[in-house]
Design an enzyme around this catalytic site. Structure first.
Site, PDB file in Angstrom:
ATOM      1  N   THR A 194      28.611  54.748  30.620  1.00 28.81           N
ATOM      2  CA  THR A 194      28.469  53.710  29.613  1.00 28.81           C
ATOM      3  C   THR A 194      27.785  52.452  30.149  1.00 28.81           C
ATOM      4  O   THR A 194      28.045  52.034  31.259  1.00 28.81           O
ATOM      5  CB  THR A 194      29.868  53.326  29.118  1.00 28.81           C
ATOM      6  OG1 THR A 194      30.558  54.513  28.740  1.00 28.81           O
ATOM      7  CG2 THR A 194      29.794  52.386  27.941  1.00 28.81           C
ATOM      8  N   ARG A 216      31.942  66.242  22.192  1.00 21.19           N
ATOM      9  CA  ARG A 216      32.863  65.419  22.980  1.00 21.19           C
ATOM     10  C   ARG A 216      32.552  63.947  22.755  1.00 21.19           C
ATOM     11  O   ARG A 216      31.410  63.535  22.697  1.00 21.19           O
ATOM     12  CB  ARG A 216      32.726  65.770  24.464  1.00 21.19           C
ATOM     13  CG  ARG A 216      33.642  64.948  25.390  1.00 21.19           C
ATOM     14  CD  ARG A 216      32.932  63.741  25.977  1.00 21.19           C
ATOM     15  NE  ARG A 216      33.767  63.053  26.971  1.00 21.19           N
ATOM     16  CZ  ARG A 216      33.422  61.906  27.551  1.00 21.19           C
ATOM     17  NH1 ARG A 216      32.278  61.325  27.239  1.00 21.19           N
ATOM     18  NH2 ARG A 216      34.211  61.348  28.444  1.00 21.19           N
ATOM     19  N   VAL A 217      33.594  63.143  22.628  1.00 24.09           N
ATOM     20  CA  VAL A 217      33.461  61.709  22.407  1.00 24.09           C
ATOM     21  C   VAL A 217      34.196  60.970  23.521  1.00 24.09           C
ATOM     22  O   VAL A 217      35.349  61.291  23.819  1.00 24.09           O
ATOM     23  CB  VAL A 217      34.027  61.293  21.033  1.00 24.09           C
ATOM     24  CG1 VAL A 217      33.942  59.784  20.857  1.00 24.09           C
ATOM     25  CG2 VAL A 217      33.274  62.005  19.915  1.00 24.09           C
ATOM     26  N   GLY A 218      33.552  60.003  24.140  1.00 21.98           N
ATOM     27  CA  GLY A 218      34.166  59.220  25.203  1.00 21.98           C
ATOM     28  C   GLY A 218      34.891  57.999  24.685  1.00 21.98           C
ATOM     29  O   GLY A 218      35.201  57.894  23.496  1.00 21.98           O
ATOM     30  N   THR A 271      34.032  51.429  31.640  1.00 25.36           N
ATOM     31  CA  THR A 271      33.138  52.536  31.968  1.00 25.36           C
ATOM     32  C   THR A 271      33.825  53.454  32.972  1.00 25.36           C
ATOM     33  O   THR A 271      34.560  52.995  33.845  1.00 25.36           O
ATOM     34  CB  THR A 271      31.806  52.026  32.542  1.00 25.36           C
ATOM     35  OG1 THR A 271      30.995  53.137  32.923  1.00 25.36           O
ATOM     36  CG2 THR A 271      32.011  51.125  33.749  1.00 25.36           C
ATOM     37  N   GLY A 272      33.593  54.741  32.831  1.00 25.26           N
ATOM     38  CA  GLY A 272      34.236  55.724  33.698  1.00 25.26           C
ATOM     39  C   GLY A 272      34.594  56.950  32.889  1.00 25.26           C
ATOM     40  O   GLY A 272      33.971  57.243  31.871  1.00 25.26           O
TER      41      GLY A 272
END
Length: 313
Positions: free
Chosen positions: A167, A195-197, A217-218
């Protein structure tokens, strides 16, 4: 006073081209504010700058999923009004953060996903762009070949590159004391289609209020399950300095999930922090139009034996 911070994701290089890209994004946001544009426009334009830069895993340059195509997520949040909107698993659109803002301003919805998000983007003037670069395509082809051969190679889930982003994001405080956060991502390399982060999860990977603005982010699943962005906001609301709150949040994330990542935050007093427990976390900051050193904290992790911190500001 205005404070703008942008990040290029954990595990992204800190070589000059990457840092110059981040500085350009932060400067873009400052120029938007200087022209009298609102905080959301400034944050959006900063992220657009990174979405246009193939060095980062957002927009152009996004990682490919398992089946060889790009799906992007994006989100934006206004700390003054509390308004939030996001898009997820959207195909063939470069500026996910801008589509998210359109969802906020021109629909009654909060989150659009998949083909619906893509259709909404087309209906609002966003042209088709598969966002696949030669570098990411080569990484995907190599990974698939090795997988079919029963071999493995160390690819970063964040960047899709053999030794290295996830991200990208921006948090800012404008001259009127308003806070905003914006984020965009191509997600994780070789992810399952759909897939959704954490980017489009309010409180997971992004949050903004009258107290602070936060982007994360990660490994997205870890930030979602621990509501890390909201945790940081609650800590600051209770009186913690942003650096203290973000450090506590990274320790908590690793304790609860075993995962790694980074957090970028600025509060209503203009205090800023960037905390991570990875190999790298490139960040740029502009305060009142002047590029400043970011108060960066690197916590110990499996990737590093060092602990580095700059002065708290």
């Amino acid at each position: 006073m205005s404070v703008i911070l942008v990040h290029g994701s954990v595990e992204t290089k800190t070589d000059p081209p990457y840092m110059l890209g981040l500085e350009a994004a932060a400067l873009t946001a400052y120029q938007e504010l200087a022209r009298g544009h609102d905080r959301l426009t400034a944050a959006e334009k900063a992220v657009n700058e990174l979405e246009n830069n193939p060095l980062y895993n957002a927009g152009l340059g996004s990682v490919l999923n398992r089946d060889g195509y790009v799906e992007v997520d994006g989100a934006i949040m206004d700390g003054v009004t509390g308004k939030f909107a996001a898009v997820a698993a959207m195909q063939e659109v470069r500026h996910a953060v801008s589509v998210a803002r359109k969802v906020m301003e021109e629909s009654r919805h909060v989150v659009l996903a998949g083909t619906g998000a893509t259709l909404f983007a087309r209906e609002h003037g966003f042209s088709a762009d598969n966002c696949i670069t030669a570098v990411q395509l080569a990484s995907w082809e190599t990974a698939i070949h090795l997988k079919r051969s029963g071999k493995e190679v160390e690819f970063s889930a964040f960047t899709g590159l053999i030794k290295e982003s996830d991200t990208v994001g921006c948090v800012l405080l404008d001259d009127h004391g308003g806070l905003a956060a914006a984020s965009s991502t191509g997600g994780s390399f070789l992810k399952l289609p759909g897939r959704v982060g954490d980017t489009p999860y309010i409180g997971g990977g992004i949050f903004a209020s009258s107290y602070c603005a936060v982007v994360c982010t990660g490994r997205g699943e870890a930030f979602i399950s621990t509501l890390t962005a909201k945790f940081v906001e609650e800590e600051i609301k209770s009186g913690s300095h942003p650096q203290e709150a973000a450090t506590k949040a990274i320790h908590r994330l690793h304790r609860l999930t075993g995962e790694f990542g980074g957090i970028l935050v600025v509060d209503s007093s203009g205090r800023a922090a960037a905390v991570h427990n990875c190999v790298s976390f490139p960040v740029a900051m502009i305060r009142n139009g002047i590029l400043e050193q970011v108060p960066l904290v690197q916590l110990p992790s499996h990737n590093t034996d060092t602990f580095e911190t700059s002065d708290v500001t």
